[in-house]
Motif scaffolding. Structure first.
Motif, PDB file in Angstrom:
ATOM      1  N   SER A 208       0.735  -1.172   0.038  1.00 21.56           N
ATOM      2  CA  SER A 208       0.017   0.090  -0.005  1.00 21.56           C
ATOM      3  C   SER A 208       0.697   1.304  -0.098  1.00 21.56           C
ATOM      4  CB  SER A 208      -0.988  -0.132   1.331  1.00 21.56           C
ATOM      5  OG  SER A 208      -0.008  -0.015   2.490  1.00 21.56           O
ATOM      6  N   ALA A 209       0.150   2.252  -0.503  1.00 21.66           N
ATOM      7  CA  ALA A 209       0.891   3.670  -0.359  1.00 21.66           C
ATOM      8  C   ALA A 209       0.005   4.791  -0.689  1.00 21.66           C
ATOM      9  CB  ALA A 209       1.985   3.961  -1.560  1.00 21.66           C
ATOM     10  N   PRO A 210      -0.107   5.935  -0.286  1.00 20.42           N
ATOM     11  CA  PRO A 210      -1.067   7.077  -0.481  1.00 20.42           C
ATOM     12  C   PRO A 210      -1.255   7.307  -2.017  1.00 20.42           C
ATOM     13  CG  PRO A 210       0.837   7.543   1.201  1.00 20.42           C
ATOM     14  CD  PRO A 210       1.056   6.414   0.599  1.00 20.42           C
ATOM     15  N   GLY A 211      -2.532   7.425  -2.161  1.00 21.29           N
ATOM     16  CA  GLY A 211      -2.829   7.572  -3.696  1.00 21.29           C
ATOM     17  C   GLY A 211      -2.769   6.458  -4.701  1.00 21.29           C
ATOM     18  N   HIS A 212      -2.812   5.159  -4.004  1.00 22.52           N
ATOM     19  CA  HIS A 212      -2.753   3.919  -4.785  1.00 22.52           C
ATOM     20  C   HIS A 212      -3.652   2.927  -4.162  1.00 22.52           C
ATOM     21  CE1 HIS A 212       1.376   6.022  -6.061  1.00 22.52           C
ATOM     22  NE2 HIS A 212       0.904   5.108  -7.064  1.00 22.52           N
ATOM     23  N   ARG A 213      -4.159   2.169  -4.949  1.00 22.71           N
ATOM     24  CA  ARG A 213      -5.015   1.062  -4.397  1.00 22.71           C
ATOM     25  C   ARG A 213      -4.159   0.154  -3.843  1.00 22.71           C
ATOM     26  NH1 ARG A 213      -9.957   1.093  -6.189  1.00 22.71           N
ATOM     27  NH2 ARG A 213     -10.231  -1.481  -6.269  1.00 22.71           N
ATOM     28  N   LYS A 214      -4.642  -0.448  -2.435  1.00 21.96           N
ATOM     29  CA  LYS A 214      -4.132  -1.382  -2.060  1.00 21.96           C
ATOM     30  C   LYS A 214      -3.866  -2.655  -2.617  1.00 21.96           C
ATOM     31  CE  LYS A 214      -4.140  -3.695   2.732  1.00 21.96           C
ATOM     32  NZ  LYS A 214      -4.722  -3.803   4.040  1.00 21.96           N
ATOM     33  N   LEU A 215      -3.169  -3.373  -2.476  1.00 23.71           N
ATOM     34  CA  LEU A 215      -2.691  -4.717  -3.277  1.00 23.71           C
ATOM     35  C   LEU A 215      -2.738  -5.829  -2.370  1.00 23.71           C
ATOM     36  CD1 LEU A 215      -2.109  -6.556  -5.738  1.00 23.71           C
ATOM     37  CD2 LEU A 215       0.307  -5.883  -5.335  1.00 23.71           C
ATOM     38  N   THR A 216      -3.720  -6.831  -2.603  1.00 24.14           N
ATOM     39  CA  THR A 216      -3.640  -7.915  -1.683  1.00 24.14           C
ATOM     40  C   THR A 216      -2.960  -9.077  -2.668  1.00 24.14           C
ATOM     41  OG1 THR A 216      -5.420  -7.166  -0.211  1.00 24.14           O
ATOM     42  CG2 THR A 216      -5.019  -9.629  -0.250  1.00 24.14           C
ATOM     43  N   THR A 217      -1.861  -9.886  -2.494  1.00 24.56           N
ATOM     44  CA  THR A 217      -1.676 -10.777  -3.161  1.00 24.56           C
ATOM     45  C   THR A 217      -0.628 -11.590  -2.634  1.00 24.56           C
ATOM     46  OG1 THR A 217      -0.495 -10.984  -5.329  1.00 24.56           O
ATOM     47  CG2 THR A 217       0.523  -9.585  -4.058  1.00 24.56           C
ATOM     48  N   GLN A 218      -0.130 -12.751  -3.311  1.00 32.89           N
ATOM     49  CA  GLN A 218       0.914 -13.600  -2.777  1.00 32.89           C
ATOM     50  C   GLN A 218       1.464 -14.133  -4.109  1.00 32.89           C
ATOM     51  OE1 GLN A 218      -1.167 -17.620  -1.594  1.00 32.89           O
ATOM     52  NE2 GLN A 218      -2.692 -16.046  -1.164  1.00 32.89           N
ATOM     53  N   ILE A 219       2.771 -14.729  -3.533  1.00 35.12           N
ATOM     54  CA  ILE A 219       3.559 -15.360  -4.594  1.00 35.12           C
ATOM     55  C   ILE A 219       3.722 -16.770  -4.303  1.00 35.12           C
ATOM     56  CG2 ILE A 219       4.875 -13.295  -5.373  1.00 35.12           C
ATOM     57  CD1 ILE A 219       6.909 -15.807  -3.533  1.00 35.12           C
ATOM     58  N   ASN A 220       3.836 -17.700  -5.252  1.00 33.87           N
ATOM     59  CA  ASN A 220       3.869 -19.102  -5.019  1.00 33.87           C
ATOM     60  C   ASN A 220       5.389 -19.710  -5.234  1.00 33.87           C
ATOM     61  OD1 ASN A 220       1.398 -19.358  -4.377  1.00 33.87           O
ATOM     62  ND2 ASN A 220       0.674 -20.169  -6.219  1.00 33.87           N
ATOM     63  N   ILE A 221       5.938 -20.616  -4.541  1.00 31.33           N
ATOM     64  CA  ILE A 221       7.127 -21.057  -4.881  1.00 31.33           C
ATOM     65  C   ILE A 221       7.090 -21.961  -5.847  1.00 31.33           C
ATOM     66  CG2 ILE A 221       9.048 -22.011  -3.759  1.00 31.33           C
ATOM     67  CD1 ILE A 221       8.467 -19.376  -2.327  1.00 31.33           C
ATOM     68  N   ASP A 222       7.957 -21.542  -6.951  1.00 32.95           N
ATOM     69  CA  ASP A 222       8.077 -22.404  -8.199  1.00 32.95           C
ATOM     70  C   ASP A 222       8.543 -23.821  -7.873  1.00 32.95           C
ATOM     71  OD1 ASP A 222       7.789 -22.992 -10.844  1.00 32.95           O
ATOM     72  OD2 ASP A 222       9.413 -21.941 -11.476  1.00 32.95           O
ATOM     73  N   GLY A 223       7.883 -24.880  -8.637  1.00 31.36           N
ATOM     74  CA  GLY A 223       8.427 -26.244  -8.512  1.00 31.36           C
ATOM     75  C   GLY A 223       7.594 -27.161  -7.286  1.00 31.36           C
ATOM     76  N   ASP A 224       6.579 -26.171  -6.635  1.00 35.26           N
ATOM     77  CA  ASP A 224       5.935 -27.047  -5.632  1.00 35.26           C
ATOM     78  C   ASP A 224       4.674 -27.796  -6.521  1.00 35.26           C
ATOM     79  OD1 ASP A 224       3.308 -27.381  -3.708  1.00 35.26           O
ATOM     80  OD2 ASP A 224       4.790 -26.440  -2.470  1.00 35.26           O
ATOM     81  N   GLU A 225       4.717 -29.107  -5.879  1.00 37.96           N
ATOM     82  CA  GLU A 225       3.449 -30.088  -6.549  1.00 37.96           C
ATOM     83  C   GLU A 225       2.294 -29.720  -6.658  1.00 37.96           C
ATOM     84  OE1 GLU A 225       1.848 -34.426  -5.041  1.00 37.96           O
ATOM     85  OE2 GLU A 225       3.323 -33.581  -3.677  1.00 37.96           O
ATOM     86  N   TYR A 226       1.809 -28.760  -5.879  1.00 38.39           N
ATOM     87  CA  TYR A 226       0.468 -28.116  -5.676  1.00 38.39           C
ATOM     88  C   TYR A 226       0.603 -26.836  -6.445  1.00 38.39           C
ATOM     89  CZ  TYR A 226      -0.636 -32.040  -3.042  1.00 38.39           C
ATOM     90  OH  TYR A 226      -1.086 -33.400  -2.667  1.00 38.39           O
ATOM     91  N   LEU A 227       1.539 -26.338  -7.281  1.00 44.89           N
ATOM     92  CA  LEU A 227       1.599 -25.038  -7.757  1.00 44.89           C
ATOM     93  C   LEU A 227       0.370 -24.650  -8.373  1.00 44.89           C
ATOM     94  CD1 LEU A 227       3.321 -22.676  -8.207  1.00 44.89           C
ATOM     95  CD2 LEU A 227       4.363 -23.818 -10.103  1.00 44.89           C
ATOM     96  N   TRP A 228      -0.117 -25.518  -9.335  1.00 46.17           N
ATOM     97  CA  TRP A 228      -1.292 -25.124 -10.255  1.00 46.17           C
ATOM     98  C   TRP A 228      -2.525 -25.890 -10.005  1.00 46.17           C
ATOM     99  CZ3 TRP A 228      -0.659 -20.618 -12.098  1.00 46.17           C
ATOM    100  CH2 TRP A 228       0.533 -20.215 -12.477  1.00 46.17           C
ATOM    101  N   ASP A 229      -2.446 -26.432  -8.611  1.00 42.69           N
ATOM    102  CA  ASP A 229      -3.658 -27.332  -8.134  1.00 42.69           C
ATOM    103  C   ASP A 229      -3.723 -27.031  -6.689  1.00 42.69           C
ATOM    104  OD1 ASP A 229      -5.552 -29.378  -8.052  1.00 42.69           O
ATOM    105  OD2 ASP A 229      -4.047 -30.767  -7.592  1.00 42.69           O
TER     106      ASP A 229
END
Length: 307
Positions: A226-247
């Motif tokens: 978040s930052a003034p004048g900007h839309r708050k972003l809610t997100t997460q990154i996934n760790i590449d190579g995980d068995e359930y990455l796309w599941d």
């Protein structure tokens, strides 16, 4: 009963009985709609009284065990709300930012704040996992680095548990608030997190079992940016190579949120960081959207834990 009969019945129950003052029109609209849809589902599916009451008991148990937030993720409700938010931003002409994805139920307000850099882990799992350094730049709506932006970060330990909710961990383990430096940069040190699953005997996993679905999540790291004048972003990154990455049982995996993981074994860098073994490094930049009047609020009001 026909659907028309049900609509008339709900109106009789919830609208015609409004004689104690003026109802809240929005609350009345929502309750009437949801009650009507529920009654129609009971009629269409021919639910027995036992099935209905078992459903009520299930929701009561899920609430008492604080799993309703988990259930909302597992049934796709939280992802559906994100899809609607993406569509609303697109209609307002807001595109090009870092993709949003679900918050989940495990944020804790009040994490310690630092500028530019933080160490997330408390050292209790030293030598048990892989050290991680993650760094990047927060960019503002004008495409320029954004000093003073707030990057709130949290993730699970190597057992897949979160501090505050797991009382065996120290306060704010794997949690921090990093204010970007004068170049808009942030960096943190932690351990590469592990994926985890729903509590095996919990209400969410019991529902997933009946739907023949697993309850696993890939390894991931959560962010509020978040930052003034900007839309708050809610997100997460996934760790590449995980068995359930796309599941992911919570449907949170998205293109653009799976950065490359580099393994660093250069002796000079290891010596500089006082490390004996190679470590993982992730570069990831956040791009915020401008806050505009005709877009829905990016700040979601919901009950969150606070230490």
């Amino acid at each position: 009963m026909t659907h028309a009969d049900i609509e008339a019945l709900v109106k009789q129950f919830l609208v015609d009985t409004a004689t104690q003052g003026t109802p809240n029109p929005r609350v009345q609209q929502v309750v009437v709609r949801l009650t009507t849809d529920l009654f129609k589902a009971i009629e269409d599916l021919d639910l027995s009284q036992t099935e209905v009451w078992k459903g009520v008991e299930y929701l009561a148990e899920a609430g008492a065990t604080h799993e309703l937030g988990l259930l909302a993720a597992g049934l796709g409700l939280e992802r559906f709300l994100d899809i609607r938010a993406d569509e609303a931003e697109a209609r307002a002409g807001l595109t090009g930012g870092t993709p949003r994805t679900i918050e989940g139920p495990l944020y804790v307000a009040g994490a310690p704040e630092s500028t530019g850099y933080a160490r997330l882990d408390d050292g209790s799992e030293a030598g048990q996992g892989e050290v991680l350094f993650m760094q990047g730049t927060v960019y503002g709506a004008d495409g320029q680095p954004l000093p003073g932006a707030k990057v709130e970060v949290w993730h699970a330990n190597l057992l897949g548990n979160y501090s505050f909710f797991d009382k065996s961990q120290s306060d704010f383990n794997m949690r921090s608030t990093i204010v970007t430096d004068l170049k808009g940069r942030y960096q943190f040190r932690s351990n590469v997190p592990m994926g985890y699953g729903c509590p095996p005997q919990g209400t969410t996993q019991r529902m997933l079992d009946l739907l023949a679905r697993h309850g696993r999540r890939p390894a991931h790291i959560h962010f509020f940016v978040s930052a003034p004048g900007h839309r708050k972003l809610t997100t997460q990154i996934n760790i590449d190579g995980d068995e359930y990455l796309w599941d992911d049982f919570a449907f949170a995996s998205r293109d653009g949120l799976v950065p490359a993981v580099r393994r660093i074994d250069d002796p000079e860098q290891l010596d500089k960081l006082q490390l004996d073994n190679p470590f993982a490094s992730i570069d990831f930049d956040f791009r915020l959207l401008p806050d505009v009047a005709d877009a829905p609020a990016a700040e979601v009001e919901r009950i969150r834990a606070a230490a």
